[in-house]
Design an enzyme around this catalytic site. Sequence first.
Site, PDB file in Angstrom:
ATOM      1  CE1 TYR A 235      -3.833   2.180   1.003  1.00 21.21           C
ATOM      2  CE2 TYR A 235      -2.856   3.236   2.653  1.00 21.21           C
ATOM      3  CZ  TYR A 235      -3.247   3.260   1.887  1.00 21.21           C
ATOM      4  OH  TYR A 235      -4.484   4.304   2.316  1.00 21.21           O
TER       5      TYR A 235
ATOM      6  CE  LYS B  15      -3.024   5.190  -1.043  1.00 27.54           C
ATOM      7  NZ  LYS B  15      -4.791   5.455  -1.774  1.00 27.54           N
TER       8      LYS B  15
HETATM    9  P1  NAI Z   1     -13.210   2.901   2.011  1.00 25.16           P
HETATM   10  O1  NAI Z   1     -12.656   1.507   1.799  1.00 25.16           O
HETATM   11  O2  NAI Z   1     -14.895   3.095   2.271  1.00 25.16           O
HETATM   12  O3  NAI Z   1     -13.005   3.469   0.069  1.00 25.16           O
HETATM   13  C1  NAI Z   1     -12.826   2.976  -1.093  1.00 25.16           C
HETATM   14  C2  NAI Z   1     -13.849   2.133  -2.257  1.00 25.16           C
HETATM   15  O4  NAI Z   1     -12.944   2.207  -3.009  1.00 25.16           O
HETATM   16  C3  NAI Z   1     -14.700   1.668  -1.347  1.00 25.16           C
HETATM   17  O5  NAI Z   1     -15.816   2.092  -1.467  1.00 25.16           O
HETATM   18  C4  NAI Z   1     -14.211   0.458  -2.474  1.00 25.16           C
HETATM   19  O6  NAI Z   1     -15.466  -0.525  -2.738  1.00 25.16           O
HETATM   20  C5  NAI Z   1     -13.934   0.920  -3.910  1.00 25.16           C
HETATM   21  N1  NAI Z   1     -12.880  -0.139  -4.639  1.00 25.16           N
HETATM   22  C6  NAI Z   1     -11.892  -0.921  -4.202  1.00 25.16           C
HETATM   23  N2  NAI Z   1     -11.080  -0.980  -5.413  1.00 25.16           N
HETATM   24  C7  NAI Z   1     -12.305  -0.707  -6.098  1.00 25.16           C
HETATM   25  C8  NAI Z   1     -11.930  -0.730  -8.022  1.00 25.16           C
HETATM   26  N3  NAI Z   1     -10.879  -1.491  -8.605  1.00 25.16           N
HETATM   27  N4  NAI Z   1     -12.517   0.066  -8.252  1.00 25.16           N
HETATM   28  C9  NAI Z   1     -14.001   0.850  -8.138  1.00 25.16           C
HETATM   29  N5  NAI Z   1     -13.666   1.778  -6.674  1.00 25.16           N
HETATM   30  C10 NAI Z   1     -13.210   0.656  -6.482  1.00 25.16           C
HETATM   31  O7  NAI Z   1     -11.431   3.546   1.859  1.00 25.16           O
HETATM   32  P2  NAI Z   1     -11.589   5.298   2.450  1.00 25.16           P
HETATM   33  O8  NAI Z   1     -11.017   5.404   4.000  1.00 25.16           O
HETATM   34  O9  NAI Z   1     -12.793   5.611   2.557  1.00 25.16           O
HETATM   35  O10 NAI Z   1     -10.723   5.792   1.681  1.00 25.16           O
HETATM   36  C11 NAI Z   1     -10.542   5.987   0.631  1.00 25.16           C
HETATM   37  C12 NAI Z   1      -9.045   6.328  -0.052  1.00 25.16           C
HETATM   38  O11 NAI Z   1      -8.073   7.557   0.590  1.00 25.16           O
HETATM   39  C13 NAI Z   1      -7.914   5.212  -0.304  1.00 25.16           C
HETATM   40  O12 NAI Z   1      -6.730   5.250  -0.968  1.00 25.16           O
HETATM   41  C14 NAI Z   1      -7.646   4.784   1.508  1.00 25.16           C
HETATM   42  O13 NAI Z   1      -6.121   4.844   0.831  1.00 25.16           O
HETATM   43  C15 NAI Z   1      -7.396   6.715   0.919  1.00 25.16           C
HETATM   44  N6  NAI Z   1      -7.083   6.996   2.429  1.00 25.16           N
HETATM   45  C16 NAI Z   1      -8.002   6.282   3.186  1.00 25.16           C
HETATM   46  C17 NAI Z   1      -7.413   6.502   5.045  1.00 25.16           C
HETATM   47  C18 NAI Z   1      -7.918   7.211   6.508  1.00 25.16           C
HETATM   48  O14 NAI Z   1      -7.913   7.300   6.982  1.00 25.16           O
HETATM   49  N7  NAI Z   1      -9.466   6.634   6.057  1.00 25.16           N
HETATM   50  C19 NAI Z   1      -5.470   7.174   4.663  1.00 25.16           C
HETATM   51  C20 NAI Z   1      -5.135   7.073   4.252  1.00 25.16           C
HETATM   52  C21 NAI Z   1      -5.652   7.451   2.654  1.00 25.16           C
END
Ligand code: NAI
Length: 311
Positions: free
Chosen positions: A164, A168
Amino acid sequence: ASDTLRFDGRVAIVTGAGGGLGRSYAILLAERGAKVLVNDLGGSLGGKGGSTRPAQAVVDEITAAGGTAAANFDSVEDGAKIVQAAVDLWGKVDILINNAGILRDVSFHKMSDADWEAVYRVHLRGTFAVTRAAWPLMREQGYGRVVMASSAAGLYGNFGQANYAAMKMAMVGLANTLAIEGARRNIAVNVVCPVASSRMTETVLPDELLSSLRADLVAPIVAYLCHESCADNGAVVECGGGWAGKLRRQRAKGVFFPAAQNPGAKGFEMEDVARAWKTICSYEDADYPETNQDVFGVIMEHVEAARASKL
Ligand code: NAI
């Protein structure tokens, strides 16, 4: 108010917008007048399975509030299909938030090819695929706003997240170059490193913290980066819980070994480096390089001064 920042007439794609942070981005953009393609394949946190429900629920929520949105269920790996869906509906793409993500956390010595590959395909390959499909449209119309969802895990490393973290940080490298290539066409590419409660963090953060770190406290920052009035390009912004701050690189003044430029002679040795190491690492008189040229520049300055002193 007249200074309200709006997205009327803009078309936005938010990937992975069926939940968490992406959902908040989609809702805010739509609230401010954008037409939003809510992309999400609806799989598990580890990237398995799929469902139309999460993306459709967000679209229903936006529509019920009077906004304009449509759902798309393709994987970001099929980026061209996602961009085509937006174009078929609304004729263009102005805003792209590369937000989709999965986790396959495991310490590096236990990491399988599959753990690496799955995270690569969604975060890096997926970001590449969607962005490359949107890029020519943005170039042609002379406008674009792209945001990459990176992570502190990439910037600083995090135990159990080698796959990851690598992807990133690769997204930062991609943004750095796209910011340069897009500038003349009024395309800005910025990076956000958010912290928010979501299914990604609910198991690693304590409950009382989770309620203070709602995803909608990140959305105004990301939405601002998507606005035409935001002049930043190539920025990395950390944010969470209602706080935001821009990041920059700092570089030590460094040490030059003039003997390195002596013609023919072996200029300097490991021992010279060892003696100078503390100074090489000292941030006294540090500067803040912003471009590739700032690296080349400092080297050439030293090399040319050494050559001149030998004439
Ligand atoms: P989340 O798991 O709620 O959201 C990620 C979404 O991406 C999910 O709804 C999932 O179904 C969708 N997804 C996964 N693979 C996919 C694909 N191949 N095609 C289309 N959609 C797909 O998690 P969150 O926390 O909302 O994360 C959003 C972004 O922010 C991610 O990239 C994560 O790595 C990044 N992030 C989040 C942090 C946090 O504190 N929540 C910290 C640092 C980065």
